[in-house]
Design a protein around this motif. Structure first.
Motif, mmCIF file in Angstrom:
data_model
loop_
_atom_site.group_PDB
_atom_site.id
_atom_site.type_symbol
_atom_site.label_atom_id
_atom_site.label_comp_id
_atom_site.label_asym_id
_atom_site.label_seq_id
_atom_site.Cartn_x
_atom_site.Cartn_y
_atom_site.Cartn_z
ATOM 1 N N VAL A 1 0.858 -1.184 0.000
ATOM 2 C CA VAL A 1 0.000 0.000 0.000
ATOM 3 C C VAL A 1 0.892 1.230 0.000
ATOM 4 O O VAL A 1 1.686 1.438 0.918
ATOM 5 N N LEU A 2 0.768 2.041 -1.033
ATOM 6 C CA LEU A 2 1.661 3.177 -1.218
ATOM 7 C C LEU A 2 1.333 4.324 -0.274
ATOM 8 O O LEU A 2 0.169 4.592 0.028
ATOM 9 N N THR A 3 2.363 5.024 0.153
ATOM 10 C CA THR A 3 2.201 6.231 0.942
ATOM 11 C C THR A 3 1.806 7.390 0.020
ATOM 12 O O THR A 3 1.837 7.281 -1.214
ATOM 13 N N ALA A 4 1.482 8.508 0.627
ATOM 14 C CA ALA A 4 1.172 9.702 -0.169
ATOM 15 C C ALA A 4 2.373 10.107 -1.024
ATOM 16 O O ALA A 4 2.226 10.449 -2.204
ATOM 17 N N ALA A 5 3.571 10.059 -0.444
ATOM 18 C CA ALA A 5 4.767 10.444 -1.188
ATOM 19 C C ALA A 5 5.003 9.509 -2.371
ATOM 20 O O ALA A 5 5.351 9.953 -3.478
ATOM 21 N N GLU A 6 4.829 8.220 -2.161
ATOM 22 C CA GLU A 6 5.016 7.247 -3.240
ATOM 23 C C GLU A 6 3.950 7.401 -4.316
ATOM 24 O O GLU A 6 4.227 7.267 -5.513
ATOM 25 N N THR A 7 2.730 7.701 -3.897
ATOM 26 C CA THR A 7 1.639 7.907 -4.859
ATOM 27 C C THR A 7 1.868 9.179 -5.665
ATOM 28 O O THR A 7 1.634 9.214 -6.883
ATOM 29 N N GLU B 1 4.683 10.445 -6.485
ATOM 30 C CA GLU B 1 5.709 10.147 -7.485
ATOM 31 C C GLU B 1 5.118 9.332 -8.634
ATOM 32 O O GLU B 1 5.389 9.602 -9.816
ATOM 33 N N LYS B 2 4.278 8.354 -8.307
ATOM 34 C CA LYS B 2 3.674 7.501 -9.331
ATOM 35 C C LYS B 2 2.803 8.313 -10.282
ATOM 36 O O LYS B 2 2.799 8.084 -11.495
ATOM 37 N N LEU B 3 2.060 9.274 -9.727
ATOM 38 C CA LEU B 3 1.123 10.065 -10.523
ATOM 39 C C LEU B 3 1.743 11.346 -11.082
ATOM 40 O O LEU B 3 1.066 12.089 -11.798
ATOM 41 N N GLN B 4 3.010 11.614 -10.717
ATOM 42 C CA GLN B 4 3.723 12.813 -11.181
ATOM 43 C C GLN B 4 2.959 14.081 -10.811
ATOM 44 O O GLN B 4 2.704 14.962 -11.637
ATOM 45 N N LEU B 5 2.606 14.161 -9.530
ATOM 46 C CA LEU B 5 1.826 15.283 -9.037
ATOM 47 C C LEU B 5 2.738 16.387 -8.514
ATOM 48 O O LEU B 5 3.876 16.139 -8.142
ATOM 49 N N LYS B 6 2.172 17.576 -8.442
ATOM 50 C CA LYS B 6 2.872 18.721 -7.885
ATOM 51 C C LYS B 6 2.431 18.899 -6.439
ATOM 52 O O LYS B 6 1.273 19.236 -6.168
ATOM 53 N N LYS B 7 3.345 18.655 -5.493
ATOM 54 C CA LYS B 7 2.988 18.765 -4.084
ATOM 55 C C LYS B 7 2.645 20.199 -3.716
ATOM 56 O O LYS B 7 3.329 21.143 -4.082
ATOM 57 N N ARG B 8 1.540 20.351 -2.963
ATOM 58 C CA ARG B 8 1.104 21.671 -2.509
ATOM 59 C C ARG B 8 1.361 21.800 -1.012
ATOM 60 O O ARG B 8 1.314 20.813 -0.273
#
Length: 301
Positions: A285-291, A293-300
């Motif tokens: 089960v992926l963490t928020a940080a791992e997710t 990275e997987k989704l190539q999101l911009k952290k806010r």
């Protein structure tokens, strides 16, 4: 898109929704404080993503009030808990016809139709990492309510979401919605990796049997990332089924109030149950940080 089992799964928790559920369970969060606490609880139980609606604290019904979103997001971000925020953009597309004999004018009760920019006002101000985009029009319930999302409206919303640098989560309730999503991508309106939520078992959309799920999965472009869920008593079995189909998982009180027969759930209970199922299957089960990275999101922040 024939896939094997997904062994790196992220969990989304849909913590409250906009349906008439608050009167059926005291565990459904209503106020910004309750919704924020539920999102934090879900994250601590293993959810990487919190999918958020807001509700009028007095009527307990779904709301588009920017102040309610503002306070909910402020509280989550101030907590220091790392969770990816996924704000709904589905509100404002609600049409209830007058009656079967006089459909026009629409009923004032249950109708809330606004333009693309107003539907995205909270997204533009708060800049979550993800917001939803309901990719189609669909009957709901047994009356005259229609979830209304025309191709022109979706095209305008997708363009604004892209310009904001927010990732849309494309909500697919039926097979034609998938075709519409592919049409949006072909016009360059969806940044990759395209993120899809297969919303199964909701009358009158795609039923949640295995054959229908796999028909939809097998028609997804190979580079799209998907989650899938069902409602009611099939929500928790879908934690296993979605992963086996190659996808990710959504649970939460928006879609199901029960942990088991006669046992009302909290959001944390549902996330924990899904996590137990997934880990027992050999999935991580992926963490928020791992997710992120997987989704190539911009952290806010």
């Amino acid at each position: 898109m024939a896939l094997g089992m997904n062994r790196d799964v992220f969990i989304t928790c849909a913590v409250t929704g906009a349906g008439d559920t608050a009167g059926r369970s005291a565990k459904v969060p209503v106020t910004p404080e309750e919704i924020a606490a539920a999102s934090i609880e879900a994250a601590e139980a293993g959810a990487a993503v919190a999918h958020i609606h807001v509700r009028d604290p007095v009527t307990k019904q779904g709301s588009r009030d920017l102040a309610l979103y503002r306070e909910t997001v402020r509280l989550i971000r101030a907590s220091g808990v790392d969770v990816i925020l996924n704000l709904t953009a589905g509100m404002g597309g609600d049409l209830t016809l007058g009656s079967v004999e006089a459909p026009l004018p629409p009923s004032a009760v249950g109708t809330d139709m606004v333009g693309a920019t107003e539907r995205l006002a909270h997204v533009a101000e708060l800049l979550p990492e993800i917001c939803t985009l309901d990719c189609g029009t669909m009957n709901f319930g047994e009356g005259d309510y229609v979830m209304t999302n025309t191709p022109a409206m979706l095209k305008a919303m997708a363009a604004q979401i892209k310009a904001l640098g927010v990732r849309p989560e494309i909500e697919i309730f039926d097979t034609g919605h998938l075709v519409l999503a592919q049409w949006l991508e072909k016009q360059g309106l969806l940044d990759g990796p395209v993120l899809v939520q297969l919303c199964m078992g909701i009358p009158w959309g795609a039923p949640d049997d295995i054959g229908t799920l796999m028909a939809m999965v097998n028609n997804l472009p190979k580079d799209w990332i998907f989650s899938a869920f069902s409602i009611g008593r099939n929500q928790l079995p879908y934690a296993a089924l979605a992963a086996l189909a190659g996808g990710n998982v959504r649970v939460g009180l928006e879609d199901n109030l029960w942990l088991g027969k006669g046992v009302l759930a909290s959001n944390g209970d549902l996330v924990a149950a899904a996590k137990t199922t997934l880990t027992s299957m050999g999935a991580k089960v992926l963490t928020a940080a791992e997710t992120r990275e997987k989704l190539q999101l911009k952290k806010r922040v």
